[in-house]
Design a protein around this motif. Structure first.
Motif, PDB file in Angstrom:
ATOM      1  N   ARG A 257      43.529  41.165  33.645  1.00 15.05           N
ATOM      2  CA  ARG A 257      42.772  42.349  34.048  1.00 15.05           C
ATOM      3  C   ARG A 257      43.253  42.895  35.383  1.00 15.05           C
ATOM      4  O   ARG A 257      43.263  44.125  35.595  1.00 15.05           O
ATOM      5  CB  ARG A 257      41.269  42.004  34.136  1.00 15.05           C
ATOM      6  CG  ARG A 257      40.390  43.164  34.593  1.00 15.05           C
ATOM      7  CD  ARG A 257      40.469  44.341  33.644  1.00 15.05           C
ATOM      8  NE  ARG A 257      39.690  45.482  34.104  1.00 15.05           N
ATOM      9  CZ  ARG A 257      40.125  46.386  34.974  1.00 15.05           C
ATOM     10  NH1 ARG A 257      41.348  46.275  35.512  1.00 15.05           N
ATOM     11  NH2 ARG A 257      39.372  47.407  35.320  1.00 15.05           N
TER      12      ARG A 257
ATOM     13  N   ILE B 210      42.146  48.915  28.404  1.00 14.03           N
ATOM     14  CA  ILE B 210      41.643  48.137  29.529  1.00 14.03           C
ATOM     15  C   ILE B 210      40.246  47.633  29.219  1.00 14.03           C
ATOM     16  O   ILE B 210      39.322  48.419  28.990  1.00 14.03           O
ATOM     17  CB  ILE B 210      41.624  48.984  30.817  1.00 14.03           C
ATOM     18  CG1 ILE B 210      43.031  49.532  31.107  1.00 14.03           C
ATOM     19  CG2 ILE B 210      41.121  48.155  31.992  1.00 14.03           C
ATOM     20  CD1 ILE B 210      43.082  50.506  32.264  1.00 14.03           C
TER      21      ILE B 210
ATOM     22  N   GLU C  85      37.202  44.284  29.962  1.00 13.93           N
ATOM     23  CA  GLU C  85      36.691  43.445  31.044  1.00 13.93           C
ATOM     24  C   GLU C  85      37.499  42.164  31.207  1.00 13.93           C
ATOM     25  O   GLU C  85      37.624  41.636  32.308  1.00 13.93           O
ATOM     26  CB  GLU C  85      35.222  43.097  30.783  1.00 13.93           C
ATOM     27  CG  GLU C  85      34.277  44.286  30.880  1.00 13.93           C
ATOM     28  CD  GLU C  85      32.834  43.876  30.698  1.00 13.93           C
ATOM     29  OE1 GLU C  85      32.586  42.662  30.531  1.00 13.93           O
ATOM     30  OE2 GLU C  85      31.947  44.753  30.737  1.00 13.93           O
TER      31      GLU C  85
END
Length: 271
Positions: free
Chosen positions: A155, A173, A175
């Motif tokens: 991330r 994208i 978490e």
């Protein structure tokens, strides 16, 4: 096993690692080096560090244990859109090569898990050049190259601020991580390669641009000089080399000429 490495053992481990991969740990990083050596020795089942060294040096014919150690030592600090300004300038350079010759080649050396070459691929795609520029990306780490091929990124590989529209088009994208576009990955030829491997570098062929950014800081000057020489030999006439903003090749007596383009500095081979 404590994370301490006596000076005599530290010296022979440092020599082994530098001989294998060129990686150099200055005094300020000795504690980190010691902790990684002792942790990897414990992982391999060795209580005595000297026994672990003997295994690496004399009883590891296939290099399995040595590769595992190097994997633990290699730094994978990279992210998408890092120092994007020079990449945009490289796209302009590659566009000029494509206009003259119809195609171009670029090499991203020490690419880690692929964020740099994939960012470059995004910019080339935006410029309608992706199909005419071959991108080769290499790294010492087999694990990092595998992550690059699968497109699964941490991330933290997308950091504020970043070009949101570009990211939205090519990245998912979440978490827990980032997934890169399969189409981009299909245009990047990922390779496992040691920058001290002269034959391996020669086998890659010639390039119109080479990215070797934020890498040379991990090598001793003598190793940097060898790497720069091999990179220089891999450039087509007029080709460009990009290094990190805090790096310079001038003190290594390179034949490359330093020049500024759009606020970014590059090293150019003779035309």
């Amino acid at each position: 096993m404590k994370g301490e490495l006596p000076p005599q053992l530290a010296a022979i481990f440092e020599a082994l690692v530098e001989e294998a991969a060129g990686l150099h740990y200055p005094d300020r990083d000795q504690a980190l080096f010691a902790s990684k050596i002792t942790a990897q020795a414990a992982e391999a089942g060795y209580e005595a560090l000297l026994d672990y060294y003997y295994r690496l040096r004399y009883d590891d014919e296939q290099g399995v244990e040595l590769r595992a150690l190097l994997e633990s030592l290699v730094v994978h600090e990279t992210y998408f859109f890092r120092e994007i300004g020079p990449l945009r300038e490289l796209v302009k350079h590659l566009a000029s090569v494509v206009k003259k010759r119809g195609h171009a080649r670029v090499w991203s050396a020490a690419c880690s898990s692929g964020e740099e070459p994939l960012t470059l691929a995004m910019l080339l795609d935006q410029a309608d050049l992706l199909d005419r520029v071959e991108i080769v990306a290499s790294d010492l780490s087999e694990a990092a190259i595998q992550r690059a091929r699968t497109g699964h990124h941490r991330r933290r590989t997308v950091r504020e601020p970043y070009p949101a529209e570009l990211a939205a088009e090519y990245l998912v994208i979440g978490e827990r991580g980032v997934t890169s576009s399969q189409r981009l990955r299909d245009h990047v030829k990922f390779r496992v390669l040691n920058l001290l491997d002269q034959e391996g570098i020669e086998a890659l062929g010639q390039f119109d641009a080479i990215l070797c950014r934020n890498v040379l800081i991990y090598f001793r000057d003598s190793s940097i000089a060898r790497i720069v020489d091999r990179i220089t030999r891999s450039l087509n006439p007029g080709g460009l080399v990009a290094v990190g903003v805090a790096e310079s090749l001038l003190r290594f007596g390179t034949s490359l000429a330093c020049e500024e383009r759009g606020g970014s500095f590059f090293y150019r081979s003779a035309s």
